[in-house]
Scaffold this motif. Structure first.
Motif, PDB file in Angstrom:
ATOM      1  N   PRO A 268       0.726  -1.161   0.046  1.00 11.28           N
ATOM      2  CA  PRO A 268      -0.041  -0.126   0.052  1.00 11.28           C
ATOM      3  C   PRO A 268       0.817   1.388   0.040  1.00 11.28           C
ATOM      4  O   PRO A 268       0.307   2.359  -0.344  1.00 11.28           O
ATOM      5  CB  PRO A 268      -0.978  -0.173   1.450  1.00 11.28           C
ATOM      6  N   THR A 269       2.186   1.292   0.276  1.00 13.29           N
ATOM      7  CA  THR A 269       2.935   2.407   0.460  1.00 13.29           C
ATOM      8  C   THR A 269       3.302   2.972  -0.925  1.00 13.29           C
ATOM      9  O   THR A 269       3.056   4.164  -1.324  1.00 13.29           O
ATOM     10  CB  THR A 269       4.108   2.307   1.568  1.00 13.29           C
ATOM     11  N   GLU A 270       4.219   2.182  -1.820  1.00 15.65           N
ATOM     12  CA  GLU A 270       4.595   2.459  -2.909  1.00 15.65           C
ATOM     13  C   GLU A 270       3.872   2.015  -4.406  1.00 15.65           C
ATOM     14  O   GLU A 270       4.171   2.016  -5.080  1.00 15.65           O
ATOM     15  CB  GLU A 270       5.990   2.079  -3.222  1.00 15.65           C
ATOM     16  N   LEU A 271       2.665   0.996  -3.682  1.00 12.68           N
ATOM     17  CA  LEU A 271       1.828   0.456  -4.779  1.00 12.68           C
ATOM     18  C   LEU A 271       2.456  -0.371  -5.534  1.00 12.68           C
ATOM     19  O   LEU A 271       2.570  -0.272  -6.743  1.00 12.68           O
ATOM     20  CB  LEU A 271       1.099   1.780  -5.452  1.00 12.68           C
ATOM     21  N   ALA A 290       8.299 -10.934 -13.611  1.00 17.12           N
ATOM     22  CA  ALA A 290       8.596  -9.570 -14.192  1.00 17.12           C
ATOM     23  C   ALA A 290       7.873  -8.569 -13.727  1.00 17.12           C
ATOM     24  O   ALA A 290       7.987  -7.518 -13.936  1.00 17.12           O
ATOM     25  CB  ALA A 290       8.695  -9.768 -15.734  1.00 17.12           C
ATOM     26  N   VAL A 291       6.836  -8.993 -12.833  1.00 10.37           N
ATOM     27  CA  VAL A 291       5.815  -8.105 -12.257  1.00 10.37           C
ATOM     28  C   VAL A 291       6.017  -7.778 -10.899  1.00 10.37           C
ATOM     29  O   VAL A 291       5.987  -6.468 -10.479  1.00 10.37           O
ATOM     30  CB  VAL A 291       4.284  -8.622 -12.705  1.00 10.37           C
ATOM     31  N   ILE A 292       6.192  -8.566 -10.150  1.00 14.17           N
ATOM     32  CA  ILE A 292       6.571  -8.711  -8.691  1.00 14.17           C
ATOM     33  C   ILE A 292       7.520  -7.845  -8.395  1.00 14.17           C
ATOM     34  O   ILE A 292       8.710  -7.963  -8.879  1.00 14.17           O
ATOM     35  CB  ILE A 292       6.715 -10.146  -8.190  1.00 14.17           C
ATOM     36  N   GLY A 293       7.261  -6.911  -7.321  1.00 13.85           N
ATOM     37  CA  GLY A 293       7.986  -5.804  -6.873  1.00 13.85           C
ATOM     38  C   GLY A 293       8.121  -4.624  -7.579  1.00 13.85           C
ATOM     39  O   GLY A 293       8.680  -3.660  -7.328  1.00 13.85           O
ATOM     40  N   ARG A 294       7.308  -4.420  -8.977  1.00 12.26           N
ATOM     41  CA  ARG A 294       7.525  -3.378  -9.628  1.00 12.26           C
ATOM     42  C   ARG A 294       6.331  -2.176  -9.298  1.00 12.26           C
ATOM     43  O   ARG A 294       5.241  -2.848  -8.801  1.00 12.26           O
ATOM     44  CB  ARG A 294       7.464  -3.588 -11.070  1.00 12.26           C
ATOM     45  N   ARG A 295       6.425  -1.017  -9.380  1.00 13.03           N
ATOM     46  CA  ARG A 295       5.343  -0.201  -9.410  1.00 13.03           C
ATOM     47  C   ARG A 295       3.847  -0.271 -10.294  1.00 13.03           C
ATOM     48  O   ARG A 295       4.444  -0.713 -11.399  1.00 13.03           O
ATOM     49  CB  ARG A 295       5.695   1.319  -9.213  1.00 13.03           C
ATOM     50  N   LYS A 311      -6.658   5.748  -3.459  1.00 10.17           N
ATOM     51  CA  LYS A 311      -7.640   5.999  -2.764  1.00 10.17           C
ATOM     52  C   LYS A 311      -7.989   4.992  -1.685  1.00 10.17           C
ATOM     53  O   LYS A 311      -8.354   4.991  -0.617  1.00 10.17           O
ATOM     54  CB  LYS A 311      -9.009   6.180  -3.656  1.00 10.17           C
ATOM     55  N   VAL A 312      -7.853   3.692  -2.265  1.00 15.19           N
ATOM     56  CA  VAL A 312      -7.922   2.349  -1.560  1.00 15.19           C
ATOM     57  C   VAL A 312      -7.075   2.387  -0.466  1.00 15.19           C
ATOM     58  O   VAL A 312      -7.138   1.798   0.771  1.00 15.19           O
ATOM     59  CB  VAL A 312      -8.063   1.237  -2.395  1.00 15.19           C
ATOM     60  N   ALA A 313      -5.720   2.911  -0.636  1.00 18.62           N
ATOM     61  CA  ALA A 313      -4.519   2.996   0.223  1.00 18.62           C
ATOM     62  C   ALA A 313      -4.981   3.616   1.616  1.00 18.62           C
ATOM     63  O   ALA A 313      -4.322   3.546   2.677  1.00 18.62           O
ATOM     64  CB  ALA A 313      -3.331   3.401  -0.464  1.00 18.62           C
ATOM     65  N   ALA A 353      -2.375  -3.940   2.967  1.00 18.07           N
ATOM     66  CA  ALA A 353      -2.425  -4.579   1.472  1.00 18.07           C
ATOM     67  C   ALA A 353      -3.528  -4.182   0.968  1.00 18.07           C
ATOM     68  O   ALA A 353      -4.395  -3.637   1.249  1.00 18.07           O
ATOM     69  CB  ALA A 353      -2.064  -5.905   1.585  1.00 18.07           C
ATOM     70  N   ILE A 354      -3.556  -4.164  -0.247  1.00 18.27           N
ATOM     71  CA  ILE A 354      -4.840  -3.825  -1.404  1.00 18.27           C
ATOM     72  C   ILE A 354      -5.055  -5.001  -2.256  1.00 18.27           C
ATOM     73  O   ILE A 354      -4.195  -5.603  -2.824  1.00 18.27           O
ATOM     74  CB  ILE A 354      -4.444  -2.466  -2.194  1.00 18.27           C
TER      75      ILE A 354
END
Length: 616
Positions: A268-271, A290-295, A311-313, A353-354
């Motif tokens: 939730p912090t850096e999405l 290739a997706v995990i850990g990226r903004r 908004k959800v964060a 988490a979101i």
């Protein structure tokens, strides 16, 4: 012997790494090479003077003297390794008889001997260390006999020095049984020289679980082992306790990974992406790693997704939200999603988490647009058919009138050319009207038709567009064989292929159409093959891969992405095949479509679908 050869031999002997000396029958040194002079401290005045025993009195009465005498008198070859105390060196030699006496070649092995001695001392110190270590350690030679047993091993096995020189299989017969891990791993380490680690239970009298590590050694193998009975009991209890939890987790994981909707978990912090399921990775066109850990903004192109996540964060909820976006894993594509966003709270009520659930509605959107386009085109088709039908009567009247004018004897010669041109153009209008009606009419039974009849009818429809586009048509038919088909459906296929070829040649070009007898490449079925080729812009490998997918188009708003998909299905229903080759290489760019239709008189069945009549 020639002098040059003798010099060469002497040069070679002088540069050997081993010492070489010749002794005559009086035991005098007649020759010594450079290495021998260094090892044995031979000076020039020693040659052909004093005997070997006078030069090296410490060798008198030794095994060296006895072996030298055997070589000299019995003409045998002898080997010896000894320590020469005056020089403090270890010598390894080989003596053999020669015509003038004996030859000895030898080397100083002092450093090797010292290394061996150091190794023996190190081994002794290592044994002392082994005796005080917490692990049990034993060594076996290649005859499976114990050569070392440390203190811990004696305690664990309940045996002492009586193990030494006993075979492991004799002293511990319970290790030998079919499928025994002891036998398998011991042999693998001993024979294949591979390190092995395993755990095994030993029954009476030990009644213990052991963890063993086997390492190959020079003399055989070394075995390090320890008692893990208590840890095994704890492990068994832990497994029983975790079994139900693991089963439930596996069920939830399977549901999560194989869910038909995309599921995502965001930090939730850096999405940043914390987790995605298989369906979401497929929609993104990227592997999960290739997706995990990226903004999120690194993956998703639409700013709307970022706004909703922010908004959800803050603790909000977004449900039933539909929008279109693209992903970096699918360049040039836009997808539509119906998404729900929910916060996941921790014990303190903070968002940790979101959770996002995304349903891909792209195909639904495309189907809706295709249906609307289909209805529009169907209405246009009905209107065109109606117009074609209604103008047939006036066309016939005008045709008759032109005929009367052309046959009138009073018609001036200067006007006959214009009348004949009008008749030709009117005939062309009549053909277009007739072909339009034939395209619209549905046939319930297949008919026999030649390739020329199929192709020429479509070319007539595109005659004006081909001429205005500066496209030169080359049509030839090497066969007049008739095939059984729904001719309107096959004309629709050819209509799609020719229309696509025209679109690819925006600045003019060549359209080549050929027809000839052929056989199915895989089945050998006889039939005809129609080739439609152009020298247009060509297609990329990615476009060719997806060419026959529904809704895939390179024409943006000008295409539905259904033409070639429908064409391929029509051809396959006829038992044929539709293939494509294309290249974008300069000087040879273009596209070739190959349409094969079988001749065999089998049942050709019409299948209707909501979009089966959508033109390209």
């Amino acid at each position: 012997m020639p002098a040059d050869i003798r010099d060469d031999l002497r040069y070679m002997l002088d540069h050997l790494p081993d010492g070489v000396i010749f002794l005559d029958e009086e035991w005098r040194i007649t020759y010594a090479n450079e290495q021998a002079r260094r090892i044995s401290r031979i000076r020039p005045e020693h040659l052909n003077s004093k005997s070997h025993w006078e030069l090296y009195p410490a060798t008198v009465g030794t095994e060296q003297e006895r072996k030298y005498h055997r070589v000299m008198h019995e003409r045998t070859t002898e080997e010896l390794e000894f320590y020469y105390e005056p020089f403090e060196v270890w010598i390894k030699l080989r003596a053999l008889p020669i015509a003038s006496g004996i030859a000895v070649y030898y080397q100083d092995v002092t450093e090797l001997r010292n290394s061996q001695r150091a190794a023996e001392l190190a081994a002794a110190r290592l044994r002392q260390v082994f005796d005080v270590t917490s692990d049990a350690i034993v060594t076996l030679n290649r005859e499976w006999r114990y050569t070392f047993v440390n203190r811990r091993a004696k305690d664990l096995l309940g045996s002492g020095d009586e193990l030494l020189d006993q075979t492991v299989w004799h002293f511990f017969p319970e290790t030998v049984y079919p499928g025994s891990p002891y036998v398998e791993n011991f042999y693998r380490t001993m024979v294949q020289r591979e390190a092995t680690i395993f755990e095994a239970y030993y029954p009476e009298p030990l009644n213990k679980w052991l963890r063993l590590e086997c390492q190959p050694s020079e003399e055989g193998i070394a075995i390090f082992f320890r008692d893990i009975t208590q840890s095994k009991k704890f492990e068994h209890a832990l497994r029983a306790q975790q079994a139900e939890t693991e089963r439930q987790r596996a069920e939830l994981e399977a549901i999560y990974r194989t869910a038909p909707v995309g599921l995502i978990l965001f930090e939730p912090t850096e999405l940043r992406y914390a987790r995605i399921n298989d369906r979401q990775a497929e929609m993104m066109g990227l592997p999960r790693e290739a997706v995990i850990g990226r903004r999120v903004e690194e993956i998703v192109k639409s700013p709307v997704a970022l706004e909703n996540l922010r908004k959800v964060a803050q603790g909000g909820v977004v449900t039933d939200f539909t929008y279109e976006t693209g992903f970096i894993g699918r360049p040039g594509e836009s997808q539509a999603f119906n998404v729900n966003y929910s916060p996941v709270f921790d014990e303190d009520g903070k968002v940790r988490a979101i959770s996002v659930a995304a349903l891909d509605v792209t195909q639904l959107r495309k189907a809706e647009r295709a249906l609307i386009q289909s209805e529009k085109l169907a209405a246009v088709g009905r209107l065109a058919s109606s117009i074609s039908h209604e103008i047939n009567n006036p066309l016939e009247a005008v045709t008759n009138l032109l005929y009367l004018i052309a046959t009138d004897a009073a018609l001036p010669e200067s006007l006959k050319t214009y009348v004949h041109a009008a008749q030709d153009e009117l005939s062309r209008v009549s053909q277009i009207a007739t072909q339009t009606l034939r395209f619209h009419r549905q046939s319930n039974k297949p008919t026999e038709v030649t390739p020329a009849q199929l192709v020429d009818a479509v070319l007539n429809l595109f005659a004006g567009r081909l001429s205005n586009s500066g496209i030169h048509v080359e049509a030839s038919y090497a066969t007049a064989t008739k095939i059984l088909c729904f001719e309107n459906d096959i004309r629709q296929v050819l209509n799609n292929l020719i229309a696509n070829a025209i679109d690819a040649m925006r600045t003019g070009g060549r359209l080549v159409i050929r027809a000839h007898d052929a056989r199915h490449r895989m089945l050998g079925t006889p039939g005809i093959r129609i080739i439609v080729a152009d020298n247009g812009s060509g297609m990329s490998a990615e476009t060719q891969r997806r060419l026959f997918e529904p809704f895939y188009t390179t024409k943006d708003l000008n295409g539905t992405g259904l033409g070639l998909w429908i064409s391929k299905e029509i051809v396959e229903r006829h038992g044929g095949e539709l293939n494509v080759r294309s290249t974008q290489e300069p000087q040879r760019q273009g596209t070739v479509f190959s349409l094969f239709l079988p001749l065999e008189r089998r049942s050709v069945k019409r299948e209707e679908s909501p979009v089966a009549r959508i033109p390209a």
